[in-house]
Each structure stands twice: as C-alpha cells, then as structure tokens.
Design an enzyme around this catalytic site. Sequence first.
Site, PDB file in Angstrom:
ATOM      1  N   GLU A 183       0.850  -1.161   0.176  1.00  0.00           N
ATOM      2  CA  GLU A 183      -0.028  -0.149  -0.043  1.00  0.00           C
ATOM      3  C   GLU A 183       0.956   1.363   0.109  1.00  0.00           C
ATOM      4  O   GLU A 183       1.959   1.329   0.629  1.00  0.00           O
ATOM      5  CB  GLU A 183      -0.994   0.170   1.068  1.00  0.00           C
ATOM      6  CG  GLU A 183      -1.874  -1.282   1.413  1.00  0.00           C
ATOM      7  CD  GLU A 183      -2.490  -1.109   2.764  1.00  0.00           C
ATOM      8  OE1 GLU A 183      -2.404   0.089   3.541  1.00  0.00           O
ATOM      9  OE2 GLU A 183      -2.836  -2.214   3.259  1.00  0.00           O
TER      10      GLU A 183
ATOM     11  N   CYS B 232       3.429   8.559   1.436  1.00  0.00           N
ATOM     12  CA  CYS B 232       3.890   7.478   2.550  1.00  0.00           C
ATOM     13  C   CYS B 232       4.012   6.252   1.456  1.00  0.00           C
ATOM     14  O   CYS B 232       2.981   5.633   1.040  1.00  0.00           O
ATOM     15  CB  CYS B 232       2.590   7.320   3.536  1.00  0.00           C
ATOM     16  SG  CYS B 232       2.962   6.254   4.670  1.00  0.00           S
TER      17      CYS B 232
ATOM     18  N   CYS C 219       5.676  -7.579   7.529  1.00  0.00           N
ATOM     19  CA  CYS C 219       6.588  -6.978   8.693  1.00  0.00           C
ATOM     20  C   CYS C 219       6.866  -8.306   9.570  1.00  0.00           C
ATOM     21  O   CYS C 219       6.067  -8.951   9.908  1.00  0.00           O
ATOM     22  CB  CYS C 219       6.059  -5.799   9.122  1.00  0.00           C
ATOM     23  SG  CYS C 219       7.276  -4.985  10.160  1.00  0.00           S
TER      24      CYS C 219
ATOM     25  N   CYS D  69       4.714  -5.807  16.114  1.00  0.00           N
ATOM     26  CA  CYS D  69       4.162  -4.560  17.009  1.00  0.00           C
ATOM     27  C   CYS D  69       2.633  -5.417  17.108  1.00  0.00           C
ATOM     28  O   CYS D  69       1.877  -5.341  16.139  1.00  0.00           O
ATOM     29  CB  CYS D  69       4.225  -3.155  16.315  1.00  0.00           C
ATOM     30  SG  CYS D  69       5.904  -2.860  16.033  1.00  0.00           S
TER      31      CYS D  69
ATOM     32  N   CYS E  43      -0.420  -3.336  15.310  1.00  0.00           N
ATOM     33  CA  CYS E  43      -0.210  -2.875  13.699  1.00  0.00           C
ATOM     34  C   CYS E  43      -0.738  -4.031  12.762  1.00  0.00           C
ATOM     35  O   CYS E  43      -0.466  -4.982  12.929  1.00  0.00           O
ATOM     36  CB  CYS E  43       1.295  -2.880  13.409  1.00  0.00           C
ATOM     37  SG  CYS E  43       1.651  -2.240  11.860  1.00  0.00           S
TER      38      CYS E  43
ATOM     39  N   SER F  70      10.774   5.991   9.224  1.00  0.00           N
ATOM     40  CA  SER F  70      10.292   5.677  10.853  1.00  0.00           C
ATOM     41  C   SER F  70      10.631   4.054  10.825  1.00  0.00           C
ATOM     42  O   SER F  70      10.441   3.407  10.026  1.00  0.00           O
ATOM     43  CB  SER F  70       8.757   5.825  10.697  1.00  0.00           C
ATOM     44  OG  SER F  70       8.124   5.151  11.869  1.00  0.00           O
TER      45      SER F  70
ATOM     46  N   LEU G  52       8.539   4.491  19.519  1.00  0.00           N
ATOM     47  CA  LEU G  52       9.057   4.029  20.918  1.00  0.00           C
ATOM     48  C   LEU G  52       7.834   3.248  21.424  1.00  0.00           C
ATOM     49  O   LEU G  52       7.880   2.272  22.217  1.00  0.00           O
ATOM     50  CB  LEU G  52       9.424   5.269  21.497  1.00  0.00           C
ATOM     51  CG  LEU G  52      10.036   5.171  22.988  1.00  0.00           C
ATOM     52  CD1 LEU G  52      11.568   4.402  22.537  1.00  0.00           C
ATOM     53  CD2 LEU G  52      10.360   6.503  23.547  1.00  0.00           C
TER      54      LEU G  52
ATOM     55  N   ASN H 280      -5.251   3.815  15.540  1.00  0.00           N
ATOM     56  CA  ASN H 280      -6.150   3.564  14.516  1.00  0.00           C
ATOM     57  C   ASN H 280      -6.569   2.360  14.739  1.00  0.00           C
ATOM     58  O   ASN H 280      -5.943   1.335  14.689  1.00  0.00           O
ATOM     59  CB  ASN H 280      -5.583   3.734  12.925  1.00  0.00           C
ATOM     60  CG  ASN H 280      -5.195   5.098  12.840  1.00  0.00           C
ATOM     61  OD1 ASN H 280      -5.585   5.784  12.775  1.00  0.00           O
ATOM     62  ND2 ASN H 280      -3.718   5.271  12.098  1.00  0.00           N
TER      63      ASN H 280
ATOM     64  N   CYS I 274      -1.502   2.156   8.088  1.00  0.00           N
ATOM     65  CA  CYS I 274      -0.663   1.057   7.321  1.00  0.00           C
ATOM     66  C   CYS I 274      -1.268  -0.246   7.419  1.00  0.00           C
ATOM     67  O   CYS I 274      -1.471  -0.821   8.544  1.00  0.00           O
ATOM     68  CB  CYS I 274       0.783   1.458   7.785  1.00  0.00           C
ATOM     69  SG  CYS I 274       0.858   1.059   9.306  1.00  0.00           S
TER      70      CYS I 274
END
Length: 370
Positions: A114, A127, A134, A138, A141, A215, A239, A314, A357
């Site tokens: 995306e 972006c 990934c 996290c 996410c 990032s 963080l 989000n 994301c």
Amino acid sequence: FALESQLDCIRRCQVNSAIRTPNSMRPLCDLSRDELVQWCHSHSQPAYRAAQIWRWLFGKRISNFESMCDVSGQCRQQLAQEFVLFSTKIVERRTARDRTEKLLVELCDGQHIECVLMRELGRRTVCISTQVGCAMGCVFCASGLLGLKRNLSTGEILEQVLQLDRLLERNEKITNLVVMGIGEPLANLQALIPALNALHDNFGLGLGARRMTVSTVGLPDKIREFANVGKPYTLAVSLHAPNDELRNELVAVNENIGIRSILEATDEYFKKTGRRVTYEYVLLSGINDQPTHAHQLIALLKPCNAHVNLIPMNLVESLSFDKPTERKAQQFADILNRGGITTTVRKRKGADIDAACGQLRLTQESSFRT
Ligand code: SAH
C-alpha cells in the site's frame, strides 16, 4: 571501482530476478543514475542521456518510452527492449473525503503493498512501503499480522512514489515523503538508500533530505548505518512505551534490543546528521496512555534533543486495542510539553478509507484466503 559497481549491478539484478516472474522485465527506475550512465555506455549512447531519461522518468509523468521526445528513437527502442516503466499495477484506488488517496499496488509476483498520498495546505506528502508484510511484531499494527513475505526492490519502492505522483494535478507536486507504510525500512536499507538517493537527486524528484522521514522500530546498528549515509534525513523512532517492560509487550523485537541501546544509537544519529530525532508513540487506551507513562517518558527523553509525535491508535478490526479520547490524548501531550518535551498529536488523515498502514492489504489478503 567500475568493476565493483558492475558486479553490484549484476548482484542486484539477480536479487531482483529472484522475485520476478519469468517473463517480467526490470523497471527502469530500479537503476541508479550511475547504473544508467553505464547502460548508456554499453549501448553506445552518450552519457548525458542518463540525466535526460531520468528527467522524463521522474519529472514528466509519462506513460511510455515513446514520449521521451528528445531521446533518440534508437535509444527509446533499446530501453523498451530491456525495461518497463512500471512493473507494478494499481489494483485499487480509494479517495477519502479529505482527498487522501490510498493505492493498493500489485507487484509482479502477485503480492500486494500500500501507499498513500496526503494533501495539506501547500504540502503533498507520500507515504510508502518497504517490505511485503513485517517481522517486527508490533501487537497493534495491521502490517505484521501475516508476517514478513519479502523485501521490496529499489524499483518497487520508487514506483509507489511515481504512481502517487501521477494522481496529482498538473500544478501539484510531491513536497514530502514519509517511509511509514508496510514494513521495517531499516531492515531493507540496501534497497531503500538508492531509492532515497534518487528522490533526493536533482535529476530525480529533487526532494530535500529533511523533507524525507524514515520511521523505524529502532534497530541500533541500522540507525548507525543510516547515519553514515551522511544526509540529514529525518529519523522517527517508534517508541510506544517509556520502559522496556511495557515495550517488550507492545513491540516484540524489543526483547532483544532494549530502549537504552536505541537511545544511544539515536544520539549518534543526531550528532552525525544534526537532525533532531522524532519519537512516535501510539496511544493505546488504558495501556500506555496514563499520566505515569507521560512522566516516565519525560525522564527518559529529557537528556535527548527529542520531539514526540503522539498517534492515537487507528482501530484495526481484528485487534482489540482502542484509542483514548481526544481529551485524554491532549492531556498526555500537555504533560509532556509542560515537562519540556516538544510534543504534537498526529492528525488523522484518510479515516474513511482504511488509510492506516497495512489495513487495506490485510482486507485484500483475507478476502483471498476465505
Ligand atoms: N516499521 C516502521 C514503520 C511502521 S508504520 C516503524 O515501526 O516505525 C509507521 C508508524 O505507524 C509506526 O510508529 C507504527 O508503530 C505506527 N502504527 C502501526 N499500526 C498503527 C495503528 N493501528 N494505529 C496507529 N499507529 C500505528
């Protein structure tokens, strides 16, 4: 040196061909300008063609090689025999009420990523993603829910920018870039650095290094490697917690890293590049958004020259985390600001199109699997 970079070029072709379907061709933007100069040389074209071709590629929103009208016909033919302008295709385009646009892009091996275009007064920010999926783990996410599939190539990273650029009106241009899409950018530095170089290059997009933000989840060795590139790119570190106990729960890779070693690396980044580092902090209601967390964060970041960017969570459908109320988020920001840490709360863009994301890809992949 020439041999070394030729070998490098061959190695990169091999890496890229490994991810390409048998009959698909290499996208032109996968080549650095130096590699294109070499290509011109080996095809009996003058070296200045490389700059000419790049101007067309990055500056003119063309849709075929034939449009490069000041490049000789023979050269255009040679290009068309070996390269494609785009190796990716847009499979879905969503436009939000605030005119944020999100693209779901299909890669040549059928994977999806995306990228997003955000419009603000006088600013057009893109972006982009750097990996398919990934591996950082996290827990809040959407990008990592299906694990890591593979790294993107330089061309695939750049094509996202070129695809988004083509959505703009004639008089609009990209002013800022954030590498905050799917994936961990510093885990794919070898492809990212040439892409950033191309965007920074005056024959490319000519974007100032300070207007490009990368990032990262916080990989200390990679932060040092990135600092050694010697450009004042903006670095943002995710963080999300003021102590290791909580960060280990929220960001799986932290177990093997620890906040202290990240801060040592960011300190070096600041010293080498002169750029103040931003710390991103996703606010998860009831988990890391209490006043005690804010006070711990002040103690942690006070010695650094830090800027904190708070991101209200989000919502992701399959995850049970919630975002705090606007008032609570602002109270958290006020504590930090009063404590001497410059803090902003990120504005939400593209809320009605799953612009955060990994969410659109997740929807796509799950609809494939059911
Ligand atoms: N791997 C990089 C890029 C990730 S995306 C990194 O960790 O920084 C950019 C930012 O969005 C990161 O700070 C990430 O933690 C954050 N993010 C991910 N999912 C989110 C969600 N559901 N709500 C708010 N922010 C999120």
